[in-house]
Write an enzyme that holds these catalytic residues in place. Structure first.
Site, PDB file in Angstrom:
ATOM      1  N   ASP A   1      -3.012   8.096 -22.510  1.00  0.00           N
ATOM      2  CA  ASP A   1      -2.497   7.900 -23.865  1.00  0.00           C
ATOM      3  C   ASP A   1      -1.601   9.042 -24.331  1.00  0.00           C
ATOM      4  O   ASP A   1      -0.917   8.939 -25.345  1.00  0.00           O
ATOM      5  CB  ASP A   1      -3.667   7.833 -24.855  1.00  0.00           C
ATOM      6  CG  ASP A   1      -4.339   6.480 -24.852  1.00  0.00           C
ATOM      7  OD1 ASP A   1      -3.658   5.492 -24.576  1.00  0.00           O
ATOM      8  OD2 ASP A   1      -5.542   6.435 -25.127  1.00  0.00           O
TER       9      ASP A   1
HETATM   10  C1  BGC Z   1      -6.759  11.657 -26.884  1.00  0.00           C
HETATM   11  C2  BGC Z   1      -6.911  10.520 -25.907  1.00  0.00           C
HETATM   12  C3  BGC Z   1      -7.166   9.255 -26.665  1.00  0.00           C
HETATM   13  C4  BGC Z   1      -6.091   9.050 -27.714  1.00  0.00           C
HETATM   14  C5  BGC Z   1      -6.267   7.785 -28.511  1.00  0.00           C
HETATM   15  C6  BGC Z   1      -5.727  11.341 -27.934  1.00  0.00           C
HETATM   16  O1  BGC Z   1      -5.687  12.352 -28.869  1.00  0.00           O
HETATM   17  O2  BGC Z   1      -6.437  12.838 -26.200  1.00  0.00           O
HETATM   18  O3  BGC Z   1      -7.942  10.774 -24.992  1.00  0.00           O
HETATM   19  O4  BGC Z   1      -7.212   8.168 -25.791  1.00  0.00           O
HETATM   20  O5  BGC Z   1      -6.033  10.148 -28.584  1.00  0.00           O
HETATM   21  O6  BGC Z   1      -7.218   7.885 -29.484  1.00  0.00           O
HETATM   22  C1  NOJ Z   2      -9.368   7.768 -23.951  1.00  0.00           C
HETATM   23  C2  NOJ Z   2      -8.967   6.347 -24.205  1.00  0.00           C
HETATM   24  O1  NOJ Z   2     -10.048   5.626 -24.722  1.00  0.00           O
HETATM   25  C3  NOJ Z   2      -8.483   5.672 -22.971  1.00  0.00           C
HETATM   26  O2  NOJ Z   2      -8.018   4.395 -23.269  1.00  0.00           O
HETATM   27  C4  NOJ Z   2      -7.416   6.500 -22.314  1.00  0.00           C
HETATM   28  O3  NOJ Z   2      -7.030   5.846 -21.172  1.00  0.00           O
HETATM   29  C5  NOJ Z   2      -7.902   7.907 -22.029  1.00  0.00           C
HETATM   30  N1  NOJ Z   2      -8.357   8.499 -23.233  1.00  0.00           N
HETATM   31  C6  NOJ Z   2      -6.835   8.788 -21.398  1.00  0.00           C
HETATM   32  O4  NOJ Z   2      -5.854   9.141 -22.302  1.00  0.00           O
END
Ligand code: BGC
Ligand code: NOJ
Length: 812
Positions: free
Chosen positions: A486
């Site tokens: 993400d």
């Molecule tokens: C986090 C991710 C997460 C994303 C969506 C980001 O700040 O690092 O792990 O999936 O937010 O909530």
């Molecule tokens: C947490 C999110 O829930 C997931 O969808 C994502 O793939 C990982 N973070 C990596 O960014």
């Protein structure tokens, strides 16, 4: 360095036993299996909600509080001048004995002080909308004890988000009713709500409180509520401000005597025309009925037995006996338990996820169900339909949906180009487990719009097509908003700290940003899709997609290989990411995982080189980091990934979720020693033994992220419980390491083990069959030599499915 220990596993009872309340971080558990849920810490902190942690929050909780984990279901026991709690908090009166046992959907907290033992069993009975708190008080002294008992819950005004911010309204809306030993919370019931909550105890009470300020005192704390300190309830009736529920009970206990008190925290919904029993008075019929079902020790014990039997059944579906306790307890108990919890909650409610931010993730839920589908396939089936119903006609999809409404979440929208592939991943796993191909014929709408329904198979098809129709200049998948990572925001370009990387409008015009991770994911799920099409006789479609898969493999070999590992991506301008040519983050884990799982270029040595590079550059004592070296500065073209300090989260943290991808890559390549060593590094039971203090978070489940080698404190864990790691650890160990893999026509047996592995057995229930499987590895890491099924030799590695009980012997 020897680390302090705060608890230990009790495998026989399937419990983790915490022996010191001052754990390095609250160590929590989850209660509830389907509708009514609670989070409970080892000091009874936490909260409850119905279905949706944002819209139906029943009790209040303040995250990131001082002190930590303040607020929960508290019992205050006043014995003379001493006031104490069975779970130590909030009074923090030193206890003579403390123990918290987190089990399968229940928690038992026991404290002893001055000859009195208080033990509370917390659980949510199956199919009931309530939390039971069975408190047993026992006098272990030689004198008569006169105790004053106060219970405590604080109501949330339902919407957990506005509850924390809209005080100009909130302070005037709170309403309660008191009837006998039950306190009802009915804020907003007079208008648009048809639901209320209650807190009941199955004995006569000698007083109560429902107004927080009156009970606690404006400048007091949960640790010293005025009413408790004085031993005198106020019988307050809340009007606005902050409604609470507290019972006051005077208890006399003779030496050796013990008494049970059943407290019930319940939630009720009424039909619109049955809301009131008299003007302004809520209709309590359903509450009375629920209370009547659970108002004695016998009834509660029976409900608890039913819950335990339920977990017996769930955990009897896959059982390993390997002679290694650390492996067995994770496979047979905790890993499967965590899979159920993540399936239920996605990423919504934990002590790191506030329950107000995120709904159910499209990709997350598809992955979670792979960890859960063997347990309750019908729920996985429904989940697949719910998820697919949030897809758009072009194959794109909402990134998240709200569990209460099942509607796509507009705040975040779509455009994450890996999302569609995961629908294939989840659906294939479901069919292989169940043999239920009828799911493919289910009519499923787009964006929940009635009248738009097409078959689920059609949804799978457009999912594949979404990738093919969004290829970039190297014929690799365009990344969109982001892929699985993400935080790799290649089209975002944000200099505004008030913008969220997740929701900022992306630049798509002219982008060349492509993802090697989606390329690998497409090949893996594409092969699955092709096999599925062949299975159901859609040979033309199989051929069409095989071509696309082959083309993708070619594109990766041509444009996705960096010499020693797979590239990670191309940026907006078409420049390499995750290459030896880069200054930082020369190598990323995601593309190594997916391209090795896809076995792209195995024949040219790419897979082996990539796996070696993971060991060389990504591996450290605590697992494999996401990228290396870490980013040391913010890069406008890359986005959130470079916003994190070195070693944390997506910037070179050990993002446990993706370690299993490489481990599966190792298994497919037959490198059992390497697979095992990666696996054991992030296996909670191994970490538990060595690093309770450093690791900080719960030692019985995986956490999303462990600080990587570039971090200030490598090995420190964060974001426990709700992580795709659970399902991936399960998928990896059950199917690839232990090698018991459901397939359309039976079970494929193909373990990949360290050469030190001894003989082991797996009991696997599969559809209408029971298999007792014994594996003799004979020091081999991979390769099944012979299989017998009920004494008869089997050709190949798939034991064909037939109902009944079977014995299987496997020699490697
Ligand atoms: C986090 C991710 C997460 C994303 C969506 C980001 O700040 O690092 O792990 O999936 O937010 O909530
Ligand atoms: C947490 C999110 O829930 C997931 O969808 C994502 O793939 C990982 N973070 C990596 O960014």
């Amino acid at each position: 360095m020897e680390q302090k220990r705060y608890g230990h596993f009790d495998d026989q009872h399937r419990e983790y036993v915490i022996t010191d309340p001052q754990t390095p971080w609250p160590w929590i558990n989850y209660l509830g299996n389907e509708d009514f849920f609670s989070l409970i810490s080892n000091t009874a902190g936490g909260y409850s909600f119905y279905k949706d942690a944002k819209f139906r929050r029943i009790t209040r909780y303040r995250y990131n509080n001082v002190p930590m984990d303040n607020g929960g279901r508290y019992f205050y026991i006043k014995d003379g001048d001493t006031v104490w709690n069975p779970g130590w908090k909030p009074c923090k009166t030193p206890l003579d004995f403390y123990e918290c046992r987190h089990g399968m959907s229940y928690t038992r907290i026991t404290g002893r002080k001055n000859g009195v033992e208080a033990s509370v069993l917390f659980f949510v009975p199956l199919k009931k909308w309530c939390e039971v708190q069975k408190l047993t008080l026992k006098n272990e002294s030689n004198e008569v004890k006169q105790l004053k008992l106060f219970s405590f819950e604080e109501w949330c005004l339902w919407n957990a988000a506005t509850d924390m911010e809209n005080f100009q309204r909130n302070f005037s809306t709170g309403e309660v009713e008191i009837e006998g030993s039950t306190i009802y919370h009915k804020t907003e019931y007079r208008e648009r709500r048809n639901h209320y909550a209650f807190y009941h105890v199955n004995t006569e009470i000698q007083g109560f409180d429902t107004d927080r300020e009156t009970f606690v005192g404006l400048y007091n704390e949960f640790a010293d509520p005025q009413a408790v300190i004085e031993g005198k309830p106020r019988n307050s009736h809340a009007h606005g401000w902050s409604p609470i529920a507290s019972h006051y009970i005077e208890v006399t206990l003779n030496p050796g005597e013990s008494k049970d008190f059943i407290f019930l925290l319940g939630y009720i919904e009424n039909e619109q025309d049955e809301k009131f029993s008299a003007p302004q008075v809520i209709n309590k019929k359903k509450a009375h009925a629920l209370i009547a079902e659970l108002d004695t020790t016998e009834k509660v014990d029976r409900a608890f037995d039913v819950l335990c039997a339920y977990w017996d059944t769930l955990l009897n579906i896959y059982k390993v006996k390997s002679g290694n306790d650390k492996l067995d307890r994770m496979v047979n108990i905790w890993n499967q338990y965590q899979c159920m919890v993540t399936f239920n909650f996605s990423r919504s409610a934990s002590f790191f996820e506030s329950g107000v931010g995120r709904g159910m993730g499209f990709r997350d839920s598809n992955q979670d169900l792979v960890g859960f589908v063997h347990q309750i396939p019908p729920r996985a089936r429904q989940r697949i339909i719910d998820i697919a119903s949030t897809q758009f006609p072009d194959g794109g999809c909402y990134h998240q949906y709200q569990p209460l409404t099942k509607r796509g979440n507009n705040d975040i929208g779509g455009g994450f180009n890996d999302d569609p592939c995961w629908l294939i991943f989840g659906t294939v796993a479901y069919i292989k487990e169940t043999g239920d191909f009828t799911i493919l014929d289910e009519m499923v709408p787009f964006d929940n719009q009635p009248g738009t329904e097409v078959t689920l198979f059609e949804h799978l098809k457009i999912s594949m097509d979404h990738v093919i129709k969004n290829l970039g200049p190297h014929m690799l998948p365009l990344i969109g908003r982001a892929d699985w990572n993400d935080c790799l925001n290649l089209n975002c370009f944000s200099w505004d700290p008030n913008e969220s990387f997740q929701t900022t409008e992306n630049v798509s015009e002219g982008t060349k940003a492509e993802s090697l991770m989606i390329a690998g994911l497409f090949v893996v799920t594409g092969k699955d899709y092709v096999a599925l099409c062949q299975k159901i006789g859609k040979t033309d479609e199989a051929a069409r997609m095989q071509q696309a898969v082959d083309a993708m493999i070619d594109a990766v070999k041509k444009h996705g290989w960096d010499g020693e590992w797979y590239l990670r991506a191309y940026d907006f301008y078409g420049r390499k990411i995750g290459s030896n040519e880069c200054d930082e983050a020369k190598i990323f884990i995601e593309s190594q995982g997916w391209c090795t799982m896809a076995e792209i270029g195995a024949e040219d040595g790419m897979v082996a080189k990539s796996l070696d590079s993971c060991k060389k550059y990504l591996e450290c004592e605590h697992g494999m980091v996401l990228n290396n070296p870490a980013f040391t500065k913010y890069i406008y073209e890359y986005g959130e990934i470079s916003s994190y300090p070195e070693g944390y989260k997506e910037n070179a943290g050990i993002f446990c979720h993706n370690n299993p991808w490489v481990i599966i890559g190792e298994c497919l390549a037959g490198r059992g020693n390497d697979a095992w060593s990666h696996y054991a590094k992030i296996l909670p039971s191994y970490v538990e033994e060595k690093y309770q203090t450093l690791h900080k978070v719960e030692p019985y489940v995986n956490c999303q992220m462990v600080a990587g080698k570039d971090a200030y404190k490598p090995g420190e864990g964060k974001n426990s419980w709700l992580t795709g790691t659970a399902a991936w650890m399960w998928y990896t160990v059950s199917e690839f390491i232990l090698g018991i893999k459901p397939d359309y026509d039976g079970i494929r047996i193909d373990p990949c083990l360290p050469e030190t592995a001894g003989d082991y057995t797996v009991q696997r229930k599969f559809r209408e069959a029971d298999y007792d499987i014994t594996i003799h590895p004979n020091g081999s890491q991979k390769g099944v030599k012979s299989i017998t099924l009920d004494g008869q030799p089997v050709t190949g590695t798939v034991i064909p499915y037939t109902p009944g009980h079977h014995t299987v012997e496997v020699t490697m």
